[in-house]
Design a protein around this motif. Structure first.
Motif, PDB file in Angstrom:
ATOM      1  N   PRO A  47      76.138  42.062  80.686  1.00  0.00           N
ATOM      2  CA  PRO A  47      76.685  42.144  79.257  1.00  0.00           C
ATOM      3  C   PRO A  47      75.709  41.322  78.548  1.00  0.00           C
ATOM      4  O   PRO A  47      75.310  40.219  78.877  1.00  0.00           O
ATOM      5  CB  PRO A  47      77.992  41.327  79.042  1.00  0.00           C
ATOM      6  CG  PRO A  47      78.361  40.493  80.431  1.00  0.00           C
ATOM      7  CD  PRO A  47      77.369  41.189  81.609  1.00  0.00           C
ATOM      8  N   ARG A  48      75.526  41.668  77.235  1.00  0.00           N
ATOM      9  CA  ARG A  48      74.718  40.658  76.350  1.00  0.00           C
ATOM     10  C   ARG A  48      75.439  39.338  75.884  1.00  0.00           C
ATOM     11  O   ARG A  48      76.436  39.396  76.111  1.00  0.00           O
ATOM     12  CB  ARG A  48      74.557  41.481  75.098  1.00  0.00           C
ATOM     13  CG  ARG A  48      73.411  42.840  75.019  1.00  0.00           C
ATOM     14  CD  ARG A  48      72.811  42.919  73.791  1.00  0.00           C
ATOM     15  NE  ARG A  48      71.948  41.815  73.574  1.00  0.00           N
ATOM     16  CZ  ARG A  48      71.162  41.278  72.254  1.00  0.00           C
ATOM     17  NH1 ARG A  48      71.535  42.329  71.284  1.00  0.00           N
ATOM     18  NH2 ARG A  48      70.501  40.390  72.216  1.00  0.00           N
ATOM     19  N   ARG A  49      74.821  38.409  75.879  1.00  0.00           N
ATOM     20  CA  ARG A  49      75.171  37.036  75.887  1.00  0.00           C
ATOM     21  C   ARG A  49      74.570  36.237  74.613  1.00  0.00           C
ATOM     22  O   ARG A  49      73.306  36.359  74.411  1.00  0.00           O
ATOM     23  CB  ARG A  49      74.887  36.291  76.986  1.00  0.00           C
ATOM     24  CG  ARG A  49      75.152  34.907  77.490  1.00  0.00           C
ATOM     25  CD  ARG A  49      74.733  34.587  78.818  1.00  0.00           C
ATOM     26  NE  ARG A  49      75.139  33.106  78.985  1.00  0.00           N
ATOM     27  CZ  ARG A  49      76.203  32.688  79.893  1.00  0.00           C
ATOM     28  NH1 ARG A  49      76.896  33.783  80.373  1.00  0.00           N
ATOM     29  NH2 ARG A  49      76.454  31.629  80.015  1.00  0.00           N
ATOM     30  N   LEU A  50      75.497  35.588  73.778  1.00  0.00           N
ATOM     31  CA  LEU A  50      74.846  34.345  73.054  1.00  0.00           C
ATOM     32  C   LEU A  50      75.407  33.451  73.313  1.00  0.00           C
ATOM     33  O   LEU A  50      76.621  33.019  73.505  1.00  0.00           O
ATOM     34  CB  LEU A  50      75.412  35.017  71.407  1.00  0.00           C
ATOM     35  CG  LEU A  50      75.324  34.015  70.415  1.00  0.00           C
ATOM     36  CD1 LEU A  50      73.737  33.845  69.988  1.00  0.00           C
ATOM     37  CD2 LEU A  50      75.834  34.627  69.072  1.00  0.00           C
ATOM     38  N   GLU A  51      74.539  32.224  73.242  1.00  0.00           N
ATOM     39  CA  GLU A  51      74.848  31.021  73.493  1.00  0.00           C
ATOM     40  C   GLU A  51      75.447  30.199  72.577  1.00  0.00           C
ATOM     41  O   GLU A  51      74.574  30.129  71.586  1.00  0.00           O
ATOM     42  CB  GLU A  51      73.820  30.307  74.558  1.00  0.00           C
ATOM     43  CG  GLU A  51      74.215  28.822  75.180  1.00  0.00           C
ATOM     44  CD  GLU A  51      74.775  29.130  76.371  1.00  0.00           C
ATOM     45  OE1 GLU A  51      75.614  28.091  77.065  1.00  0.00           O
ATOM     46  OE2 GLU A  51      74.939  30.331  77.057  1.00  0.00           O
ATOM     47  N   ALA A  52      76.484  29.622  72.455  1.00  0.00           N
ATOM     48  CA  ALA A  52      76.929  28.811  71.278  1.00  0.00           C
ATOM     49  C   ALA A  52      76.563  27.540  71.604  1.00  0.00           C
ATOM     50  O   ALA A  52      76.448  26.727  72.660  1.00  0.00           O
ATOM     51  CB  ALA A  52      78.365  28.907  71.159  1.00  0.00           C
ATOM     52  N   LEU A  53      76.220  26.609  70.338  1.00  0.00           N
ATOM     53  CA  LEU A  53      75.641  25.056  70.319  1.00  0.00           C
ATOM     54  C   LEU A  53      76.977  24.440  70.282  1.00  0.00           C
ATOM     55  O   LEU A  53      77.454  24.532  68.774  1.00  0.00           O
ATOM     56  CB  LEU A  53      74.540  25.110  69.487  1.00  0.00           C
ATOM     57  CG  LEU A  53      73.954  23.765  69.204  1.00  0.00           C
ATOM     58  CD1 LEU A  53      73.191  23.183  70.621  1.00  0.00           C
ATOM     59  CD2 LEU A  53      73.071  23.654  68.312  1.00  0.00           C
ATOM     60  N   ALA A  54      76.998  23.391  70.801  1.00  0.00           N
ATOM     61  CA  ALA A  54      78.246  22.405  70.410  1.00  0.00           C
ATOM     62  C   ALA A  54      77.614  21.050  69.509  1.00  0.00           C
ATOM     63  O   ALA A  54      76.432  20.811  69.504  1.00  0.00           O
ATOM     64  CB  ALA A  54      78.596  21.791  71.779  1.00  0.00           C
ATOM     65  N   ILE A  55      78.345  21.180  68.467  1.00  0.00           N
ATOM     66  CA  ILE A  55      77.887  20.031  67.492  1.00  0.00           C
ATOM     67  C   ILE A  55      79.075  19.172  67.201  1.00  0.00           C
ATOM     68  O   ILE A  55      80.210  19.419  67.465  1.00  0.00           O
ATOM     69  CB  ILE A  55      77.347  20.715  66.099  1.00  0.00           C
ATOM     70  CG1 ILE A  55      78.596  21.514  65.428  1.00  0.00           C
ATOM     71  CG2 ILE A  55      76.315  21.655  66.198  1.00  0.00           C
ATOM     72  CD1 ILE A  55      78.305  22.188  64.017  1.00  0.00           C
ATOM     73  N   ASP A  56      78.624  17.834  66.618  1.00  0.00           N
ATOM     74  CA  ASP A  56      79.901  16.960  66.364  1.00  0.00           C
ATOM     75  C   ASP A  56      80.263  16.730  64.944  1.00  0.00           C
ATOM     76  O   ASP A  56      81.199  15.817  64.566  1.00  0.00           O
ATOM     77  CB  ASP A  56      79.212  15.610  66.829  1.00  0.00           C
ATOM     78  CG  ASP A  56      77.847  15.176  66.091  1.00  0.00           C
ATOM     79  OD1 ASP A  56      77.498  15.836  65.095  1.00  0.00           O
ATOM     80  OD2 ASP A  56      77.207  14.356  66.626  1.00  0.00           O
TER      81      ASP A  56
END
Length: 753
Positions: A37-46
């Motif tokens: 499947p197509r994938r988008l990586e999410a970025l953790a922020i604070d």
């Protein structure tokens, strides 16, 4: 190409911008492996992001950018005409999404809708789908456009049931640029139910480019997905084919507690000589409370006390030319949220088909003969723990004892359980009960299954038994059962539905259109792809045939038969749609049929045929129309019927809809005409403030009514409603007398813990 980073504010220091942009360039996702499947990586922020549509917060410069949408319509499988870029970042409490919709002709972008829950498919828009349990069946969907209008819906069983009345707490901001438009979305995790052990969710985005009549997706969808004539079912709701939103770790999963108290006051007056028996008091002042508690991460408990639905829009006026009851849809929010969990009965194959049987129909609760019955309290537990779908509902209504009207206090109960099997299949059970303080107890117990060995094939079935005190113990005919087969291919849709309803089957907490019947309903629809016709202005065409056959279950006698042949249906490259169908009907009347006051059709076997012509213009235009005309033989004579609506969208602030339903019937027993006129005007001052006006006139019952509703969401989840209702006894528009008038003010407030 201009990208998401190019539109950010120059307030970020140039050096930081260059360094972070270079780092992000290295994060561009690699092409997915074949079959993955197509994938988008999410970025953790604070820290939280300011949702303003400008994308100048620093985390956006570090987040992965995904693009490369695939076209679904009109040419599936090819790259989208315009590029779309996606980004995702999150804090422990909120998911943020950025969408940059490039457009070579930004002046052609269509954005006419701004009202909350308005139909955004008529605009350039995006729909984000989140499968938070990764069950590949159910999802949350959030849509917005260049005006930051918000539309959200709960998707059940990949779109077989939709709940657009669900209103989640989330935010959106949008703005146009020199190369397209940008949307920024913030979805609190408290708005969602999800499995915290998962680090990736099902994820897809659908973009509609309305001035090109084009639809594309982040995770590509095959052509046979979404070719249903039901325009509410968007292709992106096929959750099993979604991509992935990955990298979700450390999400806050507190058991949310929402308290929503309300205060309502109303005042009015009525002409008692024109009021129906037992009409409720128009003057009122009372508080109430709705509570939502996350019992577990998968289950939500809703409690309502002293429930009131004053803010709900009035029902549409209808004229009934059949022997059977009219179906009015549910509009009350308490019963609508997660309503798909309670679905039980035969599938509804087409929007225009009447509902035949629903195991649970919430309008049986709190309403009697169209008049409100007070609800003292209600409790609902719904959710999807693991592979299970669970719904439990208990509601108590108050006694109504007034001259000409008596409704006993009544307890209602519903339990719905469904177990997912494999990737697409399920089995389930349903129990409903109605227990008034006195005679009339009724219960229904049923079971059903949904077997889907592939994406194209389905086999469904159900059986239920009622137990009603009013039915003799030896009657023994309180059953119903049904079986359905469906196939949805690239060019062919076919179905066969079988149903039997016993003479004494009574679902007092459900809906039943006909009893004592056996039904056979085959249907075939052929929609070939003919791109060679586009040069002639034809994007697609179809032909369809169906038979709807009913006989008496107790005697085997024919009751009715409808043969419908759509000789040709067509969609043009300008997105106009029309169809021409020939209809042959047979009706066997076993008793006199009062079709109109003073016009009685005698018992006999009648056969008559006619034509049905439908047209819908491109709804992205400033003025569009939907029109249907039916003409031909009808029982002992003829009829001519028109159903038409003209929709105008002169700006994002104003939308109007003018409707007309006309019937002209000439029978040997008498002639009559009916007209239902309606005028809607919707003003959207901001995405959170609106005024809706609806005026309806029905000359068949001498009714004229006006409903005005002002709604201001003054903070997320909290609303102010001001509603004005007035009805008249109106033999004509110029000859009318006021029946009643009422003004209602309701204020809700959300306390979230």
């Amino acid at each position: 190409m201009t990208n998401l980073r190019a539109i950010r504010s120059c307030s970020i220091q140039p050096l930081l911008w260059l360094v972070s942009a270079a780092a992000a360039a290295g994060q561009e996702p690699a092409p997915a492996a074949a079959g993955a499947p197509r994938r988008l990586e999410a970025l953790a922020i604070d820290r939280a992001i300011d949702v303003d549509g400008s994308l100048d917060d620093e985390p956006w410069s570090r987040a992965v950018v995904a693009s490369g949408f695939t076209q679904h319509d009109p040419h599936d499988g090819v790259p989208a005409t315009e590029d779309t870029e996606l980004q995702a970042v999150y804090t422990p409490s909120t998911l943020y999404l950025a969408i940059f919709a490039h457009d070579a002709k930004p002046q052609a972008i269509i954005a006419k809708e701004m009202e909350r829950d308005s139909p955004l498919e008529r605009d350039d828009s995006v729909i984000v789908v989140l499968d938070t349990f990764r069950d590949r069946r159910n999802a949350y969907a959030f849509a917005t456009n260049a005006n930051a209008a918000r539309f959200d819906v709960l998707v059940t069983d990949e779109g077989r049931n939709l709940n657009p009345q669900w209103n989640g707490v989330w935010a959106a901001a949008a703005r146009r640029t020199a190369s397209g438009w940008v949307a920024e979305i913030a979805i609190p995790f408290a708005t969602l139910r999800f499995d915290p052990s998962l680090e990736s969710w099902g994820f897809n985005v659908q973009r509609s480019i309305r001035h090109l009549n084009e639809t594309g997706h982040f995770a590509a969808l095959p052509r046979d997905v979404g070719i249903s004539p039901n325009l509410q079912i968007q292709p992106v709701y096929r959750v099993s084919l979604a991509g992935e939103l990955a990298g979700l770790r450390g999400l806050r999963t507190s058991r949310r507690l929402d308290l929503k108290p309300y205060v309502l006051g109303s005042a009015g007056e009525r002409d008692e000589s024109l009021a129906p028996p037992g009409a409720p008091d128009l003057d009122d002042f009372e508080p109430g409370l709705d509570v939502k508690w996350g019992v577990t991460r998968e289950l939500a408990l809703d409690v309502t006390l002293n429930t009131d639905f004053a803010e709900v829009e009035v029902d549409d006026q209808q004229v009934n030319l059949t022997r059977f009851s009219l179906f009015f849809p549910e509009k009350r929010e308490f019963f609508l949220e997660n309503s798909g969990i309670f679905d039980f009965g035969p599938p509804l194959r087409r929007d225009e088909d009447p509902a035949l049987l629903e195991g649970f129909f919430s309008r049986r609760i709190g309403l009697d003969a169209g008049q409100e019955v007070p609800i003292d309290a209600g409790v609902r537990l719904t959710g999807r723990p693991g592979a299970w779908n669970l719904g439990v509902l208990a509601v108590a209504t108050r006694e109504v004892s007034e001259p000409g009207r008596f409704v006993p206090d009544t307890a209602f109960g519903v339990v719905r359980v469904k177990r997912n099997l494999g990737q697409r299949s399920s089995v389930g059970a349903l129990f409903t009960g109605r227990d008034p303080s006195g005679p009339g107890r009724n219960q229904v117990l049923g079971a059903d299954f949904d077997y889907r060995p592939s994406r194209k094939l389905s086999l469904t079935g159900f059986a239920a038994q009622s137990d009603d005190e009013a039915v003799r113990a030896d009657a023994g005919d309180e059953h119903t059962a049904g079986l359905g087969f469906g196939y949805e291919g690239r060019a062919l849709i076919a179905s066969l539905d079988l149903l039997e309803v016993g003479e004494d089957f009574r679902p007092e907490t459900g809906f039943l259109l006909r009893s004592d019947i056996r039904r056979v309903n085959p249907r075939v629809r052929y929609t070939p792809r003919t791109p060679q016709l586009e040069r002639y202005g034809v994007r697609g065409w179809y032909t369809e045939a169906l038979v709807d056959y009913y006989e008496r279950a107790s005697t085997g006698e024919l009751e009715s038969r409808r043969v419908e042949l759509t000789a040709l249906g067509m969609r043009t490259t300008r997105d106009e749609r029309w169809r021409l169908a020939w209809i042959d009907e047979t009706e066997n009347l076993f008793a006199p049929f009062v079709i109109f006051p003073g016009v009685v059709v005698p018992p006999s076997l009648y056969r008559f045929d006619g034509w049905d012509l439908g047209f819908r213009s491109n709804n992205r235009r400033v003025v569009s129309t939907r029109t249907g005309v039916v003409w031909g033989d009808f029982f002992t004579g003829e009829r001519f019927s028109v159903r038409s609506a003209i929709i105008a969208r002169p700006s994002r602030f104003v939308r109007t809809s003018t409707g007309w339903v006309h019937n002209d019937v000439e029978l040997r027993e008498g002639a009559f005409t009916t007209n239902v006129l309606s005028q809607r005007v919707d003003f959207s001052f901001t995405p959170d403030m609106r005024l809706n006006a609806l005026v309806q006139y029905n000359d068949a019952v001498d009714f004229l009514g006006a409903n005005l509703r002002f709604n201001w969401s003054y903070r997320p989840g909290a609303d102010l409603y001001v509603v004005y209702n007035e009805t008249w006894d109106a033999p004509s528009l110029s000859d009318r007398a006021t029946r009643d008038r009422q003004i209602i003010v309701k204020v809700t407030y959300l306390i979230r813990r």
